[in-house]
Scaffold this motif. Structure first.
Motif, mmCIF file in Angstrom:
data_model
loop_
_atom_site.group_PDB
_atom_site.id
_atom_site.type_symbol
_atom_site.label_atom_id
_atom_site.label_comp_id
_atom_site.label_asym_id
_atom_site.label_seq_id
_atom_site.Cartn_x
_atom_site.Cartn_y
_atom_site.Cartn_z
ATOM 1 N N LEU A 98 1.055 -1.120 0.048
ATOM 2 C CA LEU A 98 0.032 0.091 0.172
ATOM 3 C C LEU A 98 0.996 1.346 0.168
ATOM 4 O O LEU A 98 0.828 2.268 -0.640
ATOM 5 N N ILE A 99 2.103 1.140 0.745
ATOM 6 C CA ILE A 99 2.575 2.442 0.613
ATOM 7 C C ILE A 99 3.539 2.435 -0.625
ATOM 8 O O ILE A 99 3.733 3.561 -1.321
ATOM 9 N N VAL A 100 3.924 1.421 -1.426
ATOM 10 C CA VAL A 100 4.991 1.745 -2.425
ATOM 11 C C VAL A 100 3.886 1.907 -3.800
ATOM 12 O O VAL A 100 4.223 2.622 -4.707
ATOM 13 N N PHE A 101 2.637 1.569 -3.721
ATOM 14 C CA PHE A 101 1.767 1.681 -4.708
ATOM 15 C C PHE A 101 0.717 2.961 -4.221
ATOM 16 O O PHE A 101 -0.257 2.950 -5.205
ATOM 17 N N MET A 102 0.959 3.673 -3.440
ATOM 18 C CA MET A 102 -0.031 4.576 -3.082
ATOM 19 C C MET A 102 -0.190 5.812 -4.376
ATOM 20 O O MET A 102 -1.283 5.826 -4.706
ATOM 21 N N PRO A 103 1.021 6.233 -5.108
ATOM 22 C CA PRO A 103 0.713 7.211 -6.260
ATOM 23 C C PRO A 103 -0.137 6.371 -7.120
ATOM 24 O O PRO A 103 -0.861 7.216 -7.865
ATOM 25 N N VAL A 104 0.161 5.108 -7.283
ATOM 26 C CA VAL A 104 -0.658 4.491 -8.537
ATOM 27 C C VAL A 104 -1.966 4.311 -8.086
ATOM 28 O O VAL A 104 -2.869 4.487 -8.961
ATOM 29 N N ILE A 105 -2.284 3.753 -7.030
ATOM 30 C CA ILE A 105 -3.819 3.859 -6.308
ATOM 31 C C ILE A 105 -4.426 5.233 -6.444
ATOM 32 O O ILE A 105 -5.593 5.101 -7.072
ATOM 33 N N MET A 106 -3.798 6.113 -5.947
ATOM 34 C CA MET A 106 -4.535 7.440 -6.240
ATOM 35 C C MET A 106 -4.790 7.900 -7.806
ATOM 36 O O MET A 106 -5.840 8.461 -7.951
ATOM 37 N N ARG A 107 -3.884 7.632 -8.598
ATOM 38 C CA ARG A 107 -4.186 7.934 -10.005
ATOM 39 C C ARG A 107 -5.202 7.013 -10.820
ATOM 40 O O ARG A 107 -6.198 7.420 -11.463
ATOM 41 N N LEU A 108 -5.048 5.675 -10.314
ATOM 42 C CA LEU A 108 -6.075 4.629 -10.939
ATOM 43 C C LEU A 108 -7.489 5.230 -10.435
ATOM 44 O O LEU A 108 -8.518 4.951 -11.020
ATOM 45 N N SER A 109 -7.826 5.648 -8.942
ATOM 46 C CA SER A 109 -8.831 5.881 -8.391
ATOM 47 C C SER A 109 -9.817 6.894 -9.244
ATOM 48 O O SER A 109 -10.854 7.172 -9.476
ATOM 49 N N ARG A 110 -8.646 8.274 -9.462
ATOM 50 C CA ARG A 110 -8.979 9.212 -10.492
ATOM 51 C C ARG A 110 -9.532 9.096 -11.721
ATOM 52 O O ARG A 110 -10.464 9.510 -12.255
ATOM 53 N N ASN A 111 -8.716 8.065 -12.192
ATOM 54 C CA ASN A 111 -9.052 7.472 -13.844
ATOM 55 C C ASN A 111 -10.315 6.869 -13.527
ATOM 56 O O ASN A 111 -11.126 7.170 -14.568
#
Length: 134
Positions: A98-111
């Motif tokens: 969750l820490i490592v992929f936090m930026p990816v998760i945030m972008r995926l969520s917006r997308n």
């Protein structure tokens, strides 16, 4: 499945949900943390505004919760079931994921959030031409 015009293409690439010609984000790399949320105001090709209304992307927080759960479950399954680690180690793997992929998760969520409301239009060029002549 991933070809232009599919929701999955727009979600995974971060491209404009209407024309899929341009990336919505100023910086494509989500790991440049100072620009993780920096988006263009609108698409330079079709003119779609990305921030449909003030605070539009607050709804992406709900999506982020689900995406984070999916990443956490995947980390648990890989760590505990496939690799056979202990529950304590699997828990650490979930936290690290969750820490490592936090930026990816945030972008995926917006997308995902914007793709719920804006749909692909293969005739977007015709709509632009009509609006220019009126």
């Amino acid at each position: 499945m991933f070809k232009k015009g599919s929701k999955l293409n727009s979600i995974l690439t971060g491209s404009c949900p209407k024309c899929q010609e341009e990336n919505m984000y100023v910086e494509k790399n989500p790991y440049k943390l100072s620009h993780v949320f920096t988006m263009h105001e609108k698409c330079s090709h079709c003119g779609t505004y990305y921030k449909i209304e003030p605070s539009f992307f607050y709804g992406a927080m709900y999506v982020s919760y689900g995406v984070g759960i999916a990443f956490g479950v995947a980390a648990f399954v890989i760590s505990h079931i496939f690799l056979g680690t202990s529950l304590k180690t699997a828990f650490i793997a979930i936290i690290a994921t969750l820490i490592v992929f936090m930026p990816v998760i945030m972008r995926l969520s917006r997308n995902i959030w914007i793709n719920i409301f804006v749909h692909y239009d293969k005739n977007w060029k015709q709509h632009i031409d009509k609006n220019d002549t009126v």
